[in-house]
Design a protein around this motif. Sequence first.
Motif, PDB file in Angstrom:
ATOM      1  N   ALA A  38      29.148   2.897  52.811  1.00 14.92           N
ATOM      2  CA  ALA A  38      30.150   3.522  53.682  1.00 14.92           C
ATOM      3  C   ALA A  38      31.469   2.743  53.703  1.00 14.92           C
ATOM      4  N   PRO A  40      33.497   1.039  51.526  1.00 17.19           N
ATOM      5  CA  PRO A  40      34.634   1.261  50.622  1.00 17.19           C
ATOM      6  C   PRO A  40      35.073   2.722  50.504  1.00 17.19           C
ATOM      7  N   LEU A  62      27.634  -1.162  40.855  1.00 18.77           N
ATOM      8  CA  LEU A  62      26.828  -2.353  41.137  1.00 18.77           C
ATOM      9  C   LEU A  62      25.333  -2.092  41.120  1.00 18.77           C
ATOM     10  N   ASP A  63      24.964  -0.909  41.615  1.00 21.95           N
ATOM     11  CA  ASP A  63      23.531  -0.708  41.851  1.00 21.95           C
ATOM     12  C   ASP A  63      23.197   0.777  41.926  1.00 21.95           C
ATOM     13  N   TYR A  76      23.592   6.852  44.085  1.00 17.56           N
ATOM     14  CA  TYR A  76      24.910   6.237  43.874  1.00 17.56           C
ATOM     15  C   TYR A  76      25.616   6.871  42.670  1.00 17.56           C
ATOM     16  N   ILE A 122      28.999  -5.845  51.864  1.00 19.10           N
ATOM     17  CA  ILE A 122      27.983  -6.828  52.255  1.00 19.10           C
ATOM     18  C   ILE A 122      26.974  -6.137  53.177  1.00 19.10           C
ATOM     19  N   HIS A 127      23.011  -9.151  52.120  1.00 17.26           N
ATOM     20  CA  HIS A 127      22.780  -8.791  50.720  1.00 17.26           C
ATOM     21  C   HIS A 127      24.080  -8.405  50.026  1.00 17.26           C
TER      22      HIS A 127
HETATM   23  C1  GLP Z   1      24.179  -1.141  50.391  1.00 13.64           C
HETATM   24  C2  GLP Z   1      24.634  -1.249  48.914  1.00 13.64           C
HETATM   25  C3  GLP Z   1      25.682  -2.282  48.751  1.00 13.64           C
HETATM   26  C4  GLP Z   1      26.657  -2.141  49.881  1.00 13.64           C
HETATM   27  C5  GLP Z   1      25.990  -2.602  51.148  1.00 13.64           C
HETATM   28  C6  GLP Z   1      26.764  -2.293  52.394  1.00 13.64           C
HETATM   29  O1  GLP Z   1      22.817  -1.186  50.563  1.00 13.64           O
HETATM   30  N1  GLP Z   1      23.595  -1.461  47.981  1.00 13.64           N
HETATM   31  O2  GLP Z   1      26.284  -2.165  47.487  1.00 13.64           O
HETATM   32  O3  GLP Z   1      27.793  -2.933  49.645  1.00 13.64           O
HETATM   33  O4  GLP Z   1      24.662  -2.149  51.237  1.00 13.64           O
HETATM   34  O5  GLP Z   1      26.775  -0.925  52.638  1.00 13.64           O
HETATM   35  P1  GLP Z   1      27.675  -0.257  53.747  1.00 13.64           P
HETATM   36  O6  GLP Z   1      29.085  -0.401  53.279  1.00 13.64           O
HETATM   37  O7  GLP Z   1      27.239   1.176  53.811  1.00 13.64           O
HETATM   38  O8  GLP Z   1      27.428  -0.991  55.011  1.00 13.64           O
END
Ligand code: GLP
Length: 241
Positions: A38, A40, A62-63, A76, A122, A127
């Motif tokens: 959410a 970015p 990234l993933d 994703y 983050i 993580h």
């Molecule tokens: C997710 C993604 C990450 C992302 C993080 C934060 O699980 N795998 O790449 O940066 O957690 O997500 P959010 O921005 O929705 O809090």
Amino acid sequence: MDVVVLDDAEAVAAYVAALVLDAVVREPELVLGVATGATPLPVYRALARGSGDFSRVRVVALDEYVGLPAGHRGSYTEYVSQEIAYPLGIHPGNVVMPWGSGAELERRITELDGVDLQLLGIGRNGHLAFNEPGSPLDSRARVVELTESTRAANAAYVDPVPTHAVTQGLGTILDARELVLLATGTVKARAVSAALTGAVTPDCPASVVQRHPRVTVVLDAAAASMMAPWQTSSGWSARAW
Ligand code: GLP
């Protein structure tokens, strides 16, 4: 490390969008590493409202979750396609998504001569991409098991949240030429403080960014609320305290 603290999430998005646009103007064939989640999203939407030319930009994600069917709204791959590639006019052939064991992702990144600018979010547990606490600091792209807390945090976007994902490793992320970490909201304050002011440790995977020579961290006041101003005064330029 350059830590920029701004009033709110909107200001963070505008700031990061300007950084990205500037990089694309300097290098029209930029290899842009994109974070999903959410945080970015307003950055990509701000970029889409602008008039930047992304037609030659290459994108690396990234993933990705393991096991979601093609076209799943919570994947994703769909996020990158719908929120980044299509609105910005990036050719689908210039988008690299993680899949398989991760080895293919490493190979594609090498073929592109590395990531120029990597956007990062983050997790609440610190993580980075899907490198959960305990991930080796030199890890490479691989399949990982998600923690219950990460699955709970992401349940709003994909339900049920898959148990596994393929992710760039922390070592993979550190290979990017420049990192931009963004975080907004009090829910991220503890992780941000641990990542930026604590020890570099697998317990807080995002702390690995301290080892990168070129990092910009862009926070709103809420995400920065557990860091004292003095923690940004030595060696860091805290431009907006
Ligand atoms: C997710 C993604 C990450 C992302 C993080 C934060 O699980 N795998 O790449 O940066 O957690 O997500 P959010 O921005 O929705 O809090």
